[in-house]
Design a protein around this motif. Structure first.
Motif, PDB file in Angstrom:
ATOM      1  N   LEU A 123      14.863  15.340 -12.634  1.00  0.00           N
ATOM      2  CA  LEU A 123      15.532  14.056 -12.840  1.00  0.00           C
ATOM      3  C   LEU A 123      16.840  13.995 -12.060  1.00  0.00           C
ATOM      4  N   ASP A 124      17.552  15.121 -12.015  1.00  0.00           N
ATOM      5  CA  ASP A 124      18.799  15.183 -11.259  1.00  0.00           C
ATOM      6  C   ASP A 124      18.530  14.945  -9.776  1.00  0.00           C
ATOM      7  N   GLU A 125      17.497  15.572  -9.259  1.00  0.00           N
ATOM      8  CA  GLU A 125      17.141  15.405  -7.843  1.00  0.00           C
ATOM      9  C   GLU A 125      16.725  13.970  -7.536  1.00  0.00           C
ATOM     10  N   GLU A 126      16.143  13.291  -8.526  1.00  0.00           N
ATOM     11  CA  GLU A 126      15.702  11.902  -8.347  1.00  0.00           C
ATOM     12  C   GLU A 126      16.793  10.898  -8.727  1.00  0.00           C
ATOM     13  N   ASN A 127      17.996  11.399  -9.051  1.00  0.00           N
ATOM     14  CA  ASN A 127      19.127  10.540  -9.427  1.00  0.00           C
ATOM     15  C   ASN A 127      18.796   9.620 -10.601  1.00  0.00           C
ATOM     16  N   ILE A 128      18.079  10.180 -11.572  1.00  0.00           N
ATOM     17  CA  ILE A 128      17.814   9.472 -12.826  1.00  0.00           C
ATOM     18  C   ILE A 128      18.803  10.008 -13.843  1.00  0.00           C
ATOM     19  N   GLU A 129      19.764   9.178 -14.250  1.00  0.00           N
ATOM     20  CA  GLU A 129      20.888   9.675 -15.035  1.00  0.00           C
ATOM     21  C   GLU A 129      21.241   8.743 -16.181  1.00  0.00           C
ATOM     22  N   LEU A 130      22.142   9.201 -17.042  1.00  0.00           N
ATOM     23  CA  LEU A 130      22.583   8.410 -18.184  1.00  0.00           C
ATOM     24  C   LEU A 130      23.218   7.096 -17.748  1.00  0.00           C
ATOM     25  N   ASP A 131      23.036   6.075 -18.580  1.00  0.00           N
ATOM     26  CA  ASP A 131      23.622   4.742 -18.417  1.00  0.00           C
ATOM     27  C   ASP A 131      22.991   3.939 -17.286  1.00  0.00           C
ATOM     28  N   ALA A 132      21.983   4.488 -16.620  1.00  0.00           N
ATOM     29  CA  ALA A 132      21.312   3.734 -15.560  1.00  0.00           C
ATOM     30  C   ALA A 132      20.472   2.617 -16.178  1.00  0.00           C
ATOM     31  N   PRO A 133      20.586   1.376 -15.669  1.00  0.00           N
ATOM     32  CA  PRO A 133      19.722   0.300 -16.148  1.00  0.00           C
ATOM     33  C   PRO A 133      18.263   0.603 -15.799  1.00  0.00           C
ATOM     34  N   ILE A 134      17.364   0.260 -16.692  1.00  0.00           N
ATOM     35  CA  ILE A 134      15.944   0.516 -16.454  1.00  0.00           C
ATOM     36  C   ILE A 134      15.113  -0.616 -17.052  1.00  0.00           C
ATOM     37  N   GLU A 135      14.057  -0.983 -16.352  1.00  0.00           N
ATOM     38  CA  GLU A 135      13.149  -2.042 -16.806  1.00  0.00           C
ATOM     39  C   GLU A 135      11.721  -1.545 -16.683  1.00  0.00           C
ATOM     40  N   VAL A 136      10.932  -1.778 -17.721  1.00  0.00           N
ATOM     41  CA  VAL A 136       9.524  -1.385 -17.701  1.00  0.00           C
ATOM     42  C   VAL A 136       8.721  -2.458 -16.983  1.00  0.00           C
ATOM     43  N   LEU A 137       8.038  -2.063 -15.915  1.00  0.00           N
ATOM     44  CA  LEU A 137       7.240  -3.006 -15.125  1.00  0.00           C
ATOM     45  C   LEU A 137       5.774  -3.014 -15.538  1.00  0.00           C
ATOM     46  N   GLY A 138       5.330  -1.947 -16.183  1.00  0.00           N
ATOM     47  CA  GLY A 138       3.936  -1.872 -16.606  1.00  0.00           C
ATOM     48  C   GLY A 138       3.349  -0.507 -16.310  1.00  0.00           C
ATOM     49  N   ARG A 139       2.035  -0.435 -16.364  1.00  0.00           N
ATOM     50  CA  ARG A 139       1.322   0.807 -16.079  1.00  0.00           C
ATOM     51  C   ARG A 139       0.320   0.609 -14.959  1.00  0.00           C
ATOM     52  N   LYS A 140       0.112   1.643 -14.189  1.00  0.00           N
ATOM     53  CA  LYS A 140      -0.955   1.608 -13.202  1.00  0.00           C
ATOM     54  C   LYS A 140      -2.296   1.670 -13.937  1.00  0.00           C
ATOM     55  N   PRO A 141      -3.345   1.140 -13.324  1.00  0.00           N
ATOM     56  CA  PRO A 141      -4.640   1.045 -14.022  1.00  0.00           C
ATOM     57  C   PRO A 141      -5.209   2.398 -14.430  1.00  0.00           C
ATOM     58  N   PHE A 142      -6.110   2.353 -15.426  1.00  0.00           N
ATOM     59  CA  PHE A 142      -6.890   3.509 -15.876  1.00  0.00           C
ATOM     60  C   PHE A 142      -6.007   4.661 -16.354  1.00  0.00           C
ATOM     61  N   GLY A 143      -5.005   4.304 -17.169  1.00  0.00           N
ATOM     62  CA  GLY A 143      -4.145   5.321 -17.737  1.00  0.00           C
ATOM     63  C   GLY A 143      -3.201   5.962 -16.752  1.00  0.00           C
ATOM     64  N   GLY A 144      -2.835   5.215 -15.738  1.00  0.00           N
ATOM     65  CA  GLY A 144      -1.966   5.745 -14.693  1.00  0.00           C
ATOM     66  C   GLY A 144      -0.512   5.849 -15.126  1.00  0.00           C
ATOM     67  N   SER A 145       0.346   6.108 -14.160  1.00  0.00           N
ATOM     68  CA  SER A 145       1.764   6.349 -14.438  1.00  0.00           C
ATOM     69  C   SER A 145       2.484   5.082 -14.887  1.00  0.00           C
ATOM     70  N   LEU A 146       3.631   5.293 -15.517  1.00  0.00           N
ATOM     71  CA  LEU A 146       4.479   4.204 -15.988  1.00  0.00           C
ATOM     72  C   LEU A 146       5.343   3.720 -14.835  1.00  0.00           C
ATOM     73  N   MET A 147       5.332   2.409 -14.570  1.00  0.00           N
ATOM     74  CA  MET A 147       6.111   1.845 -13.467  1.00  0.00           C
ATOM     75  C   MET A 147       7.401   1.250 -14.020  1.00  0.00           C
ATOM     76  N   VAL A 148       8.527   1.616 -13.421  1.00  0.00           N
ATOM     77  CA  VAL A 148       9.821   1.118 -13.873  1.00  0.00           C
ATOM     78  C   VAL A 148      10.674   0.695 -12.687  1.00  0.00           C
ATOM     79  N   ARG A 149      11.668  -0.132 -12.983  1.00  0.00           N
ATOM     80  CA  ARG A 149      12.710  -0.454 -11.999  1.00  0.00           C
ATOM     81  C   ARG A 149      14.002   0.179 -12.505  1.00  0.00           C
ATOM     82  N   LEU A 150      14.636   0.970 -11.659  1.00  0.00           N
ATOM     83  CA  LEU A 150      15.823   1.726 -12.053  1.00  0.00           C
ATOM     84  C   LEU A 150      17.009   1.310 -11.209  1.00  0.00           C
ATOM     85  N   GLY A 151      18.166   1.128 -11.850  1.00  0.00           N
ATOM     86  CA  GLY A 151      19.387   0.814 -11.119  1.00  0.00           C
ATOM     87  C   GLY A 151      19.775  -0.646 -11.226  1.00  0.00           C
TER      88      GLY A 151
END
Length: 235
Positions: free
Chosen positions: A173-201
């Motif tokens: 997470l540190d390498e991906e710059n995912i940190e505390l207080d970052a705004p985040i929005e859930v965009l949905g999921r990829k089909p067939f049980g795929g990964s969670l899509m989000v907008r960060l920042g």
């Protein structure tokens, strides 16, 4: 309260930490896994904790802290999280390194040291992972937050806590710059049980990411407009 051993302090701290963000109590097998010890060792220590008046436990049932046990646990949690904060802010430790170092130090320093450390740090309310730091009198305020994986499409908020259970995940997470207080929005999921899509920042600096369920379970999100939490007191 009588002086306690480091093993006793570790046990009550782990029992508390397991239930801090959920209502489900811990059992002997889960405690053994968390501490990396044999079930027989846990059984023996739980008997000791019960004799000391720190837990309630019946055979084959969950283990719960008494008021006295909760007081000790919150005292140890305060020590641990203040030390983590000091290591990260003042000594440049990465947030995946602070936990193990704080585990070693928390049993060695005095109460006076801890309070002076808190003053030096400006009396922080949370540690580097977003976990709340109890006050000297045993009060702790948990932010109103839920795991990212539990949120519906379109939900927006800020990352308010990142589980420190897996140091390798923290480093990622540190390498991906995912940190505390970052705004985040859930965009949905990829089909067939795929990964969670989000907008960060924020705004123009935002980026879209695909996150695994393991990461989604480690990130806790608070609604942007929510600032209150649940206060727990050991007294």
């Amino acid at each position: 309260m009588k002086p306690t051993s480091s093993s006793v302090e570790d046990y009550v701290k782990v029992i508390y930490a397991y239930t801090e963000w959920q209502d489900k109590p811990i059992n002997s097998s889960q405690l053994a896994i968390r501490l990396g010890v044999a079930n027989s060792s846990v059984s023996e220590m739980v008997r000791k904790l019960k004799e000391l008046g720190l837990v309630t436990h019946q055979p084959y049932s969950s283990i719960e802290l008494t008021k006295q046990g909760l007081t000790l646990a919150l005292s140890m949690v305060r020590r641990h999280r203040l030390l983590e904060t000091y290591l990260a802010q003042e000594l440049g430790y990465r947030w995946d390194q602070v936990h193990d170092e704080a585990e070693l130090l928390e049993h060695a320093v005095s109460d006076v040291f801890i309070e002076r450390l808190s003053e030096k740090l400006g009396h922080p309310s949370r540690d580097p992972h977003g976990d709340p730091i109890p006050s000297p009198d045993g009060q702790i305020t948990l932010p109103t937050a839920r795991r990212l994986i539990e949120l519906d499409t379109g939900h927006q908020g800020e990352i308010t806590r990142i589980s420190d259970h897996n140091p390798l995940l923290l480093r990622y997470l540190d390498e991906e710059n995912i940190e505390l207080d970052a705004p985040i929005e859930v965009l949905g999921r990829k089909p067939f049980g795929g990964s969670l899509m989000v907008r960060l920042g924020r705004a123009a600096e935002s980026r879209e990411l695909d996150l695994s369920d393991e990461i989604g379970s480690a990130l806790w999100v608070q609604d942007t407009a929510v600032h209150q939490g649940c206060t727990l007191q050991s007294q």
